[in-house]
Design a protein around this motif. Structure first.
Motif, PDB file in Angstrom:
ATOM      1  N   ALA A  70      11.068  33.468   2.242  1.00 35.18           N
ATOM      2  CA  ALA A  70       9.991  32.983   1.590  1.00 35.18           C
ATOM      3  C   ALA A  70       9.738  31.533   1.970  1.00 35.18           C
ATOM      4  CB  ALA A  70       9.961  33.097   0.104  1.00 35.18           C
ATOM      5  N   ARG A  71       8.489  31.227   2.079  1.00 35.39           N
ATOM      6  CA  ARG A  71       8.139  29.661   2.095  1.00 35.39           C
ATOM      7  C   ARG A  71       7.326  29.077   0.975  1.00 35.39           C
ATOM      8  NH1 ARG A  71       7.083  28.554   8.260  1.00 35.39           N
ATOM      9  NH2 ARG A  71       8.369  30.386   9.080  1.00 35.39           N
ATOM     10  N   TYR A  72       7.285  27.815   0.721  1.00 32.89           N
ATOM     11  CA  TYR A  72       7.144  27.229  -0.372  1.00 32.89           C
ATOM     12  C   TYR A  72       6.381  25.777  -0.071  1.00 32.89           C
ATOM     13  CZ  TYR A  72      10.007  30.268  -2.933  1.00 32.89           C
ATOM     14  OH  TYR A  72      10.811  31.360  -3.328  1.00 32.89           O
ATOM     15  N   ALA A  73       5.146  25.645  -0.895  1.00 31.36           N
ATOM     16  CA  ALA A  73       4.553  24.297  -0.792  1.00 31.36           C
ATOM     17  C   ALA A  73       5.605  23.349  -1.301  1.00 31.36           C
ATOM     18  CB  ALA A  73       3.412  24.202  -1.676  1.00 31.36           C
ATOM     19  N   ASP A  74       5.469  22.061  -0.660  1.00 31.66           N
ATOM     20  CA  ASP A  74       6.539  21.005  -1.438  1.00 31.66           C
ATOM     21  C   ASP A  74       6.547  20.793  -2.842  1.00 31.66           C
ATOM     22  OD1 ASP A  74       5.760  18.725   1.536  1.00 31.66           O
ATOM     23  OD2 ASP A  74       7.023  20.371   1.455  1.00 31.66           O
ATOM     24  N   PHE A  75       5.593  21.017  -3.361  1.00 32.17           N
ATOM     25  CA  PHE A  75       5.448  20.904  -4.894  1.00 32.17           C
ATOM     26  C   PHE A  75       6.006  21.798  -5.540  1.00 32.17           C
ATOM     27  CE2 PHE A  75       2.245  24.229  -5.708  1.00 32.17           C
ATOM     28  CZ  PHE A  75       1.609  24.094  -4.713  1.00 32.17           C
ATOM     29  N   ALA A  76       6.104  23.177  -4.994  1.00 30.75           N
ATOM     30  CA  ALA A  76       6.851  24.238  -5.624  1.00 30.75           C
ATOM     31  C   ALA A  76       8.321  24.607  -5.107  1.00 30.75           C
ATOM     32  CB  ALA A  76       6.208  25.649  -5.026  1.00 30.75           C
ATOM     33  N   GLU A  77       8.789  23.765  -4.196  1.00 29.62           N
ATOM     34  CA  GLU A  77      10.025  23.902  -3.810  1.00 29.62           C
ATOM     35  C   GLU A  77      11.030  23.698  -5.055  1.00 29.62           C
ATOM     36  OE1 GLU A  77      10.591  24.595  -0.146  1.00 29.62           O
ATOM     37  OE2 GLU A  77      12.502  25.312  -1.186  1.00 29.62           O
ATOM     38  N   GLY A  78      12.107  24.315  -5.101  1.00 22.83           N
ATOM     39  CA  GLY A  78      13.146  24.153  -6.314  1.00 22.83           C
ATOM     40  C   GLY A  78      12.873  24.385  -7.592  1.00 22.83           C
ATOM     41  N   ARG A  79      11.366  24.680  -7.579  1.00 19.30           N
ATOM     42  CA  ARG A  79      10.874  25.099  -9.040  1.00 19.30           C
ATOM     43  C   ARG A  79      10.225  26.445  -9.173  1.00 19.30           C
ATOM     44  NH1 ARG A  79       6.385  22.337 -11.325  1.00 19.30           N
ATOM     45  NH2 ARG A  79       5.554  21.889  -9.505  1.00 19.30           N
TER      46      ARG A  79
END
Length: 121
Positions: free
Chosen positions: A57-66
């Motif tokens: 999966a890939r995430y936007a920076d603001f979503a990464e880790g949360r």
């Protein structure tokens, strides 16, 4: 045509969690990438996360880790687990379906009606 129906939005306090669900129906190719985007008032729709049929999966920076995106191909369902929510996460969240495997906004051809997420104390 693919139909997408989201659920799970609501009001949550800062630091809280929500889990969004999306069920797809219609002419579905299970190899196609799916994902989530959001639109805050006065802003453009932005990609949150994408999940391929299999793979990373890939995430936007603001979503990464949360945030964590996942899917169950057997029942055509995609999830978005959101933890550590912030007021700036307030937006309408949309489930989307692409016409291939590339995790790009321009590849999305179908969107759900959206579900409101409000983060406020």
């Amino acid at each position: 045509q693919v139909q997408l129906v989201e659920s799970g939005g609501g009001l949550v306090q800062p630091g809280g969690s929500l889990r969004l669900s999306c069920t797809a129906s219609g002419r579905i190719f299970r190899l196609n990438t799916m994902g989530w985007a959001r639109m805050a008032p006065g802003k453009q729709r932005e990609l949150v996360a994408t999940v391929p049929s299999s793979g990373v999966a890939r995430y936007a920076d603001f979503a990464e880790g949360r945030f964590t995106v996942s899917r169950e191909n057997a029942n055509n369902t995609v999830y978005l687990q959101m933890n550590g929510l912030k007021p700036e996460d307030t937006a309408v969240y949309y489930c989307g379906y692409t016409n291939g495997v590339a995790p790009l906004m321009k590849q999305f051809v179908n969107w759900g009606q959206g579900t409101q997420v409000t983060v406020s104390s």
